[in-house]
Design a protein around this motif. Structure first.
Motif, short mmCIF file in Angstrom:
data_model
loop_
_atom_site.label_atom_id
_atom_site.label_comp_id
_atom_site.label_asym_id
_atom_site.label_seq_id
_atom_site.Cartn_x
_atom_site.Cartn_y
_atom_site.Cartn_z
N SER A 57 33.74 42.20 35.77
CA SER A 57 32.30 41.76 35.80
C SER A 57 31.84 40.91 36.71
O SER A 57 31.00 41.02 37.43
N ALA A 58 32.33 39.86 36.60
CA ALA A 58 31.89 38.59 37.57
C ALA A 58 32.15 39.07 39.02
O ALA A 58 31.47 38.89 39.63
N TYR A 59 33.20 39.56 39.51
CA TYR A 59 33.62 39.95 40.70
C TYR A 59 32.92 40.94 41.18
O TYR A 59 32.28 40.89 42.42
N LYS A 73 29.29 39.66 41.74
CA LYS A 73 29.16 38.53 42.84
C LYS A 73 29.29 39.14 44.23
O LYS A 73 28.67 38.71 45.34
N LYS A 74 29.84 40.33 44.29
CA LYS A 74 30.20 40.98 45.59
C LYS A 74 29.16 41.91 45.85
O LYS A 74 28.88 42.17 47.08
N LEU A 75 28.49 42.83 44.91
CA LEU A 75 27.53 43.61 45.30
C LEU A 75 26.11 43.43 45.37
O LEU A 75 25.36 44.05 45.88
N HIS A 94 26.42 33.41 35.97
CA HIS A 94 25.82 32.68 36.96
C HIS A 94 25.75 33.27 38.10
O HIS A 94 25.21 32.76 39.27
N ASN A 95 26.46 34.47 38.24
CA ASN A 95 26.36 35.40 39.28
C ASN A 95 25.27 36.08 39.77
O ASN A 95 24.85 36.63 40.77
N VAL A 119 25.10 30.93 44.04
CA VAL A 119 23.78 31.18 44.17
C VAL A 119 23.63 32.64 44.77
O VAL A 119 23.94 32.82 46.16
N PRO A 120 23.04 33.54 43.91
CA PRO A 120 22.92 34.97 44.56
C PRO A 120 21.95 35.02 45.55
O PRO A 120 20.92 34.27 45.75
N PHE A 121 22.23 35.63 46.64
CA PHE A 121 21.37 35.73 47.90
C PHE A 121 20.21 36.81 47.48
O PHE A 121 20.37 37.95 47.82
#
Length: 553
Positions: free
Chosen positions: A240-242, A245-247, A296-297, A518-520
């Motif tokens: 779930s973190a990955y 974070k990626k999408l 945190h993502n 920090v998510p963009f």
């Protein structure tokens, strides 16, 4: 043909009418139950400052009163709004409770005291399980309560080894007694997981022909369930973190982030059920991993939403369970089996309470002494008052015990064997008496054992290190407390947590994100990543600087 069609039409209309009546009855029952849940929340809020009665006791009392009213209105036929189903508990009510426990856990305190928690929660539960099982086998066979086999007696040991420390945790102050609060909370979670794993392992074996081979298989199966369930929870949490974070879901929709986190948490539980693992252990470690990385993502709005969503679901599920237990305590069907011998039912309940007291004392005090031998600092050791508090905190029995008892001794809430009925009514009696009596005595007992706050100096974290930000107590007020400089010099430079932080910063966070990522999201408030990537040594220096400043003041 016409008459036949009329007859068929008439039958279908009658069936349709019965379905409508049944549906309307279900709607009425659900409305009443939701109203009772609201009442529990309101009454619990009004009694919150007193802390003598928490939501669990409130729900039990309201459930009892509701059961009495239903009994009067139905002329003694029923005390339920609907029947309990153990599947309802294990599939819908238990997951949010256990996941939120892992999601909100103070990870640093939890893993700092992990060995003591494992001692109490795992090995201690095994000791309690053996004492309760052997005691039940010894006493109940002499009482001739019914046709119970060896598997039932072992199940009784697992059922009554599951603790419920809600009352104690609501009274303990985690800022004043961080070590005690952390141990009681961590032991309770590990204890529940161990009890359920034990219960599942018992059901998977034919214990009627016990031998050394069966015992070894049982131990192997227990370890396999424990380890495999933990690994599965960690895997789903990292997945779930990955993904988040990626999408960058929050760039377009916060709802997708929140929905994915909730669904992935529930997916971990159901995946464990699919592979016949311990779902309670899987979802707990999934919660820990998701709070360390996934949470945190997400964007800031998603963090606030998920934190309160998980806490709310857990809160409502706990009230739901205790409210039903209160109503089920007056179930006429179960009590009818024991009405001809009430003394036997009282005797069984008393024996079970005694075994719970003895079984818990048999491991709390010896294991506390063993744990103290590994502690170099005096303020980390458990004194006698703290040991008594930990012993008392685990005497209450609650939702997990009830669900396991229903799973073992009923089918869809019904039981038709006298022995099974006695065990269900005895479980209800133990849960009610331990929760209400022991729970209401918890506050005065802790007031006697811990009359003064032991930890008074604390500081607030500059940023949340977990979904539930907390205050970290730093000093003990007694005269034997070392000076801030001595405390700083005693901090080990190479600890397990230190090596984990180095591994986490070097390998895990670059892949799975977490604190510091920090998510963009254009226009979204962001955190300063330079303040979030800290090593263990830097954190220790900051903490001790705060101690020195407070001491000078």
């Amino acid at each position: 043909m016409a008459p036949e069609m009329v007859v068929e039409s008439g039958l279908s209309m009658v069936d349709f009418g019965k379905e409508l009546v049944a549906d309307h009855t279900s709607v009425v029952s659900l409305n009443l139950f939701v109203a009772l849940l609201c009442g529990c929340i309101v009454v619990g809020h009004l009694l919150e400052e007193n802390r003598w009665i928490n939501e669990s006791i409130t729900a039990l009392v309201i459930g009892l009163c509701t059961g009495i009213i239903i009994l009067v209105t139905t002329r003694g036929k029923s005390s339920h709004l609907f029947l309990f189903n153990e599947g309802l508990f294990f599939i819908y009510l238990l997951p949010p409770i256990i996941f939120n426990a892992g999601f909100q856990v103070k990870k640093k305190q939890f893993f700092r005291n992990i060995m003591t928690m494992v001692l109490f929660g795992a090995f201690g539960t095994l000791i309690s399980f053996c004492i309760i099982s052997l005691g039940a086998l010894h006493f109940f066979q002499k009482m001739n309560i019914g046709s119970l086999d060896l598997g039932d007696y072992l199940a009784i040991g697992a059922i009554f080894s599951a603790t419920d420390s809600v009352c104690t945790l609501q009274i303990l102050n985690q800022d004043e007694t961080p070590l005690l609060y952390s141990l009681v909370f961590g032991e309770g979670v590990v204890n529940d997981a161990t009890s359920v794993v034990l219960f599942n392992a018992i059901q998977n074996f034919d214990v009627s022909h016990m031998n050394s081979s069966i015992v070894l298989q049982f131990i192997g199966n227990f370890l396999y369930l424990f380890l495999a369930s933990t690994v599965l929870g960690i895997f789903v949490g990292l997945l779930s973190a990955y993904i988040i974070k990626k999408l960058y879901f929050g760039r377009h929709s916060t709802d997708r982030e929140v929905a994915l986190m909730i669904l992935m948490a529930y997916f971990s539980y159901m995946l464990a059920e699919l592979f016949y693992l311990s779902a309670i252990l899987t979802v707990f470690f999934c919660g820990i991993v998701m709070s360390h990385y996934t949470w945190h993502n997400a964007t800031e709005s998603s963090r606030v939403t998920t934190k309160h969503a998980f806490a709310t679901l857990s809160f409502v599920a706990e009230i739901f369970i205790f409210l039903y237990v209160g109503m089920d305590a007056l179930d006429i069907e179960k009590w009818r089996f024991v009405s001809h011998s009430p003394g036997k039912s009282i005797g069984v309940s008393s024996i079970l309470l005694g075994l719970v007291l003895v079984g818990r004392a048999a491991f709390v005090f010896p294991l506390s002494s063993l744990s103290n031998l590994t502690k170099k600092s005096s303020h980390e050791k458990l004194n006698l008052e703290q040991q008594v508090t930990i012993w008392w905190a685990g005497l209450m029995r609650g939702a997990v015990s009830m669900a396991l008892a229903y799973n073992q001794f009923t089918r869809s809430g019904h039981t038709h064997l006298p022995g099974n009925a006695i065990m269900i009514t005895s479980t209800i009696t133990v849960v009610l008496s331990s929760t209400v009596v022991f729970g209401m005595m918890t506050k005065p007992l802790i007031g006697i054992l811990l009359p003064q706050p032991k930890y008074t100096m604390s500081m607030l974290s500059s940023e949340p290190s977990s979904p539930k930000s907390f205050t970290v107590p730093l000093l003990d007020n007694d005269q034997n407390t070392p000076s801030p400089l001595d405390l700083f010099l005693r901090i080990p430079s190479h600890t397990v947590h230190h090596y984990w932080r180095r591994f986490d910063d070097a390998f895990m966070r670059p892949v799975f994100g977490g604190r510091g990522f920090v998510p963009f999201v254009p226009g979204s408030p962001t955190e300063d990543p330079t303040q979030q990537w800290q090593t263990e040594g830097a954190e220790a220096i900051d903490e001790n600087k705060t101690i020195l400043i407070q001491t000078r003041r």
